[in-house]
Each structure stands twice: as C-alpha cells, then as structure tokens.
Design a protein around this motif. Structure first.
Motif, PDB file in Angstrom:
ATOM      1  N   PRO A  26       0.857  -1.249   0.150  1.00 38.91           N
ATOM      2  CA  PRO A  26       0.083  -0.017  -0.001  1.00 38.91           C
ATOM      3  C   PRO A  26       1.018   1.304   0.018  1.00 38.91           C
ATOM      4  O   PRO A  26       2.025   1.189   0.698  1.00 38.91           O
ATOM      5  N   PHE A  27       0.407   2.284  -0.749  1.00 43.24           N
ATOM      6  CA  PHE A  27       1.390   3.483  -0.776  1.00 43.24           C
ATOM      7  C   PHE A  27       0.407   4.610  -0.063  1.00 43.24           C
ATOM      8  O   PHE A  27      -0.751   5.082  -0.652  1.00 43.24           O
ATOM      9  N   THR A  28       0.988   5.099   0.977  1.00 45.85           N
ATOM     10  CA  THR A  28       0.093   6.194   1.837  1.00 45.85           C
ATOM     11  C   THR A  28       0.904   7.555   1.878  1.00 45.85           C
ATOM     12  O   THR A  28       2.037   7.529   2.118  1.00 45.85           O
ATOM     13  N   GLY A 297       8.571  13.701 -11.885  1.00 43.32           N
ATOM     14  CA  GLY A 297       7.848  12.945 -10.890  1.00 43.32           C
ATOM     15  C   GLY A 297       6.858  11.862 -11.284  1.00 43.32           C
ATOM     16  O   GLY A 297       7.169  11.354 -12.417  1.00 43.32           O
ATOM     17  N   GLY A 298       6.129  11.020 -10.539  1.00 47.35           N
ATOM     18  CA  GLY A 298       5.649   9.742 -10.970  1.00 47.35           C
ATOM     19  C   GLY A 298       4.305   9.740 -10.139  1.00 47.35           C
ATOM     20  O   GLY A 298       4.144  10.434  -9.212  1.00 47.35           O
ATOM     21  N   MET A 299       3.537   8.989 -10.885  1.00 47.32           N
ATOM     22  CA  MET A 299       2.027   8.842 -10.019  1.00 47.32           C
ATOM     23  C   MET A 299       1.650   7.519 -10.404  1.00 47.32           C
ATOM     24  O   MET A 299       0.606   7.176 -10.831  1.00 47.32           O
ATOM     25  N   LEU A 300       2.518   6.521 -10.002  1.00 45.89           N
ATOM     26  CA  LEU A 300       2.666   5.163 -10.003  1.00 45.89           C
ATOM     27  C   LEU A 300       2.237   4.512 -11.236  1.00 45.89           C
ATOM     28  O   LEU A 300       1.251   3.657 -11.357  1.00 45.89           O
ATOM     29  N   ARG A 329       9.128  -2.161  -7.995  1.00 48.33           N
ATOM     30  CA  ARG A 329       8.597  -1.451  -6.946  1.00 48.33           C
ATOM     31  C   ARG A 329       7.272  -1.041  -6.845  1.00 48.33           C
ATOM     32  O   ARG A 329       6.654  -0.795  -5.761  1.00 48.33           O
ATOM     33  N   TYR A 330       6.523  -1.147  -7.812  1.00 46.07           N
ATOM     34  CA  TYR A 330       5.083  -0.994  -7.888  1.00 46.07           C
ATOM     35  C   TYR A 330       4.130  -2.244  -7.992  1.00 46.07           C
ATOM     36  O   TYR A 330       3.234  -2.435  -7.105  1.00 46.07           O
ATOM     37  N   PHE A 331       4.634  -3.078  -9.231  1.00 45.53           N
ATOM     38  CA  PHE A 331       3.724  -4.051  -9.407  1.00 45.53           C
ATOM     39  C   PHE A 331       4.372  -5.549  -9.429  1.00 45.53           C
ATOM     40  O   PHE A 331       5.842  -5.507  -9.951  1.00 45.53           O
TER      41      PHE A 331
HETATM   42  O1  NPG Z   1       6.961   6.545  -7.773  1.00 42.35           O
HETATM   43  O2  NPG Z   1       5.328   6.959  -9.128  1.00 42.35           O
HETATM   44  C1  NPG Z   1       5.906   6.994  -8.191  1.00 42.35           C
HETATM   45  C2  NPG Z   1       5.025   7.634  -6.980  1.00 42.35           C
HETATM   46  C3  NPG Z   1       5.775   8.814  -6.610  1.00 42.35           C
HETATM   47  O3  NPG Z   1       5.314  10.046  -4.470  1.00 42.35           O
HETATM   48  C4  NPG Z   1       5.043   9.624  -5.783  1.00 42.35           C
HETATM   49  N1  NPG Z   1       3.888  10.328  -6.168  1.00 42.35           N
HETATM   50  O4  NPG Z   1       2.784  13.184  -4.748  1.00 42.35           O
HETATM   51  O5  NPG Z   1       4.268  12.893  -6.133  1.00 42.35           O
HETATM   52  C5  NPG Z   1       3.541  12.540  -5.589  1.00 42.35           C
HETATM   53  C6  NPG Z   1       2.955  10.894  -5.656  1.00 42.35           C
HETATM   54  C7  NPG Z   1       1.563  10.637  -6.038  1.00 42.35           C
HETATM   55  C8  NPG Z   1       1.413   9.201  -6.300  1.00 42.35           C
HETATM   56  C9  NPG Z   1       0.741  11.680  -6.297  1.00 42.35           C
HETATM   57  C10 NPG Z   1       0.246   8.822  -6.856  1.00 42.35           C
HETATM   58  C11 NPG Z   1      -0.391  11.107  -6.898  1.00 42.35           C
HETATM   59  C12 NPG Z   1      -0.893   9.838  -7.309  1.00 42.35           C
END
Ligand code: NPG
Length: 384
Positions: A26-28, A297-300, A329-331
């Motif tokens: 889970p990603f919090t 940046g990333g959004m998973l 790292r994700y899936f």
């Molecule tokens: O490694 O893709 C990744 C996640 C990086 O922390 C991360 N993303 O706020 O930047 C952010 C956050 C995020 C994730 C924002 C999902 C929105 C949705």
C-alpha cells in the motif's frame, strides 16, 4: 527533430481502457492510501498502427481534481471528438484542436502521449529523439509512503539503497516529519533524502518546517496548499531547505508566477499535471533558463506512462534523480513484455525504439483490463 516536422496525422478510431494493477505494497501519503493503480489507457488507431497513452489520474480527487472517471468523460465527449478523423500537420497542431477545453490536463496528456507514440512509430523516432532528449540512462530515486513505524521506514530505505536507488523521498505530514528526518539522518547521514508533504502544512507551521533545516535535506516538496504560490514564497524566505513545487505548477503561467515570487527553487515536472510532454518541455526550458533544477515526478504509472516519463527525463535540465523507479517497486506484474529493471548503478534506460519504445504484453493487458469503450467522433445522446 522538431515535433512540427513529424508526419501529418489523422486518428481513425479511439478506444479507452481501464486497467487495474495491485500495488506490491500500500502507498500512503498525507492525502490517503492506495492499494492499486487504476489507470485509464488511450489507444489511438491510424494507418494500421496503434498509439498508446496513459492517464495519470487515479481513483480519488485527493491529489488533483481529476480522476480516471472525469478523464473518461472529458475524453469521450470533448477531447477525442475534437480530433477523430481530422488530419493535422503535427501532434502540436492536433493538441491545438482541444485547446478550447479548459482543465482536464491529465486527460489531454494521455491523448498527446498516444499521438506522440503514433507519430514516433510513423517517423521511426523515439520519444526521446522527438523531444530532443540527451540522456540514455536516468538516475532513479524512490518514493516511500508513510509507514506504520520509524523502524519500518528505516528498513524500507535500507532495502531500496541496497538495490541502488540514488535518492530517497519520504512522504511526511505534520507530526510525522522532524522525528522522521532525525531518525533517517542518524542512520543515513550522507544519503540524498527529501520530504514530500503533498500540501499538508500551512504557513503557521513555518517554525516547525524551519527545524528541518538542521537535517540538510535535498528539498521539501509542496509543503503548502496545492494552489498556493504566495505563502510558499514567504515560507522559502524563512527556511533554508529548498522548496520543490509540484501541485502548484500546472502551466507555464504558474511557473512564471512562481519564478517571479520566489515560491521555491526546484520543480517536479509531471507530464500529466501540466497537460502533456510538449507543455512539460516548455516548462523545462523555462526552468533551465531560470536556473531551477527539475526532476521527473511519478504517479505510480504502469510501464506505458513510465516509458514517457523516462523520455521526458532525458532532457538536459532534469539534473536530479526523479520518481522514475523500476516496475517491481510498484507491481508484481507490469503491463510490459519486458518490465523496467534498475541497473546496479541505480539507473533506468530511456527507451530507444520508435514512439514509446515499449512492447505491451497482450495477455497481461487483457488480464488487467476492467473496462473498455470505443469512442466515436460524435457522441450519442443516450445516457446524457
Ligand atoms: O514512484 O510513481 C511513483 C510515486 C511517486 O510519490 C510519488 N507520487 O505526490 O508525487 C506524489 C505522488 C503521487 C502518487 C501523487 C500517486 C498522486 C498519485
């Protein structure tokens, strides 16, 4: 190669697809917990080829007002009908066709990505070549969500550093910040570490945020409100840690204001947040001229969006490791035939094949698909 020199392009038909991939853990963040990546994919068909785009929007409007459902609505009713069956000289010219649509930046970015994938395949050019990227490998950081204990955070950091990740980003929120940074610095005195607050603080927290200066963090990302630039400028004048903006910059105009006010010193560029790769490049160019380092940046994202992120990060101003981590790292299982893997030196490759330069595994894609819809040039009234 300039995007405007790419072949004329006409999209014959489009399909929207929603995939669901469980996250390995889970990603919090300060705005909620995610257990799956639910991604909207855009498939554009032209001359026997298919271009793919991934929409960054997620399930809930906690990070931005867009969700994958608002993106479906904007795409099927407004954005895709603006381009279907209509030839334009370039991807940039296609993008002008949806210029009348306000907002919906992540939806637009997904179509732009699919168009660039198509154009790249037609011209035999990679996204990196189309954009003018200069790097072949991208130094990778990793973003660690809020954990149940400090010990769990420290061991997660240890694990990722062991794999070679070059920078650690820790999600924080009021009350989970100073102790966190102190414990991390005590254990990892020299590791490049940053915090990301996702707008969890207000200017009244300035004294608390100033206490973080002692830990020599690379930066603190988006401490204040998602739509604020003025308080960020005030905060930056009160703390030494560089502020990195994320949510607050959705356009070149936002960036101009941020540079003018001094609302930070670094920018996280997410192609979804700013409406595509071409707007990202323009923002990158302005940051480069202004002396602001940027990172991706990333959004998973699944491997599809990740390929685009890596191409973007190959531009010269991306001098800091970003949130472009490896697929595992994700899936458990990414959508790609060959997932992205981290090299021992902590880098990921920029795809070099035409377009996005990645192969989707059709069985994996089918397994992950939860919804699918063809989009016509005109929208039927039924269900309006
Ligand atoms: O490694 O893709 C990744 C996640 C990086 O922390 C991360 N993303 O706020 O930047 C952010 C956050 C995020 C994730 C924002 C999902 C929105 C949705």
């Amino acid at each position: 190669m300039k995007v405007d020199q790419l072949l004329p392009l006409s999209v014959e038909r489009a399909r929207l697809r929603v995939v669901s991939l469980p996250l390995v853990s889970p990603f919090t963040t300060s705005f909620g917990t995610q257990v799956e990546r639910r991604a909207l994919l855009v498939e554009l068909y032209s001359q026997g080829l298919v271009g793919l785009g991934e929409c960054a929007a997620g399930i809930d409007p906690g990070y931005s007002s867009e969700t994958y459902r608002t993106a479906i609505e904007a795409l099927r009713r407004h954005i895709l009908p603006s381009i279907l069956g209509r030839e334009a000289a370039s991807v940039a010219a296609q993008a002008e066709r949806w210029g009348w649509v306000r907002g919906h930046l992540m939806a637009k970015a997904a179509v732009e990505m699919a168009l660039l994938d198509l154009a790249g395949q037609m011209a035999g050019l990679s996204l990196k070549e189309i954009l003018g990227g200069v790097k072949e490998r991208i130094p990778s950081g990793v973003s660690i969500g809020i954990q149940t204990s400090l010990d769990a955070t420290l061991s997660a950091i240890e694990g990722y550093l062991g794999q070679g990740y070059q920078r650690i980003k820790l999600k924080c929120k009021p009350g989970y910040d100073i102790q966190l940074a102190g414990a991390v610095r005590a254990r990892f005195p020299d590791t490049p570490v940053m915090l990301d607050a996702n707008s969890a603080y207000t200017l009244a927290d300035a004294p608390r945020l100033r206490e973080l200066d002692q830990f020599h963090l690379m930066m603190i990302e988006q401490p204040l409100a998602h739509d604020d630039l003025i308080d960020h400028a005030e905060l930056q004048s009160q703390i030494e840690t560089p502020i990195c903006l994320d949510e607050s910059v959705e356009s070149l105009a936002d960036l101009r204001a941020a540079l003018h006010l001094g609302s930070g010193r670094i920018l996280n560029i997410k192609l979804g947040r700013v409406g595509g790769m071409l707007p990202s490049r323009a923002i990158h160019d302005s940051c480069l001229a202004a002396g602001w380092p940027v990172w991706c940046g990333g959004m998973l994202e699944t491997g599809i969006g990740r390929a685009a992120n890596l191409a973007l990060a190959s531009l010269p101003g991306f001098t800091l490791p970003g949130d472009t981590s490896a697929s595992d790292r994700y899936f458990q299982e990414d959508l790609l035939a060959e997932p992205f893997t981290l090299a021992g030196d902590g880098t990921l490759p920029v795809p070099s094949g035409p377009g996005l330069g990645v192969q989707v595994d059709p069985r994996r894609l089918d397994r992950a698909t939860v919804l699918m819809e063809e989009v016509a040039a005109t929208v039927p009234m039924a269900g309006a």
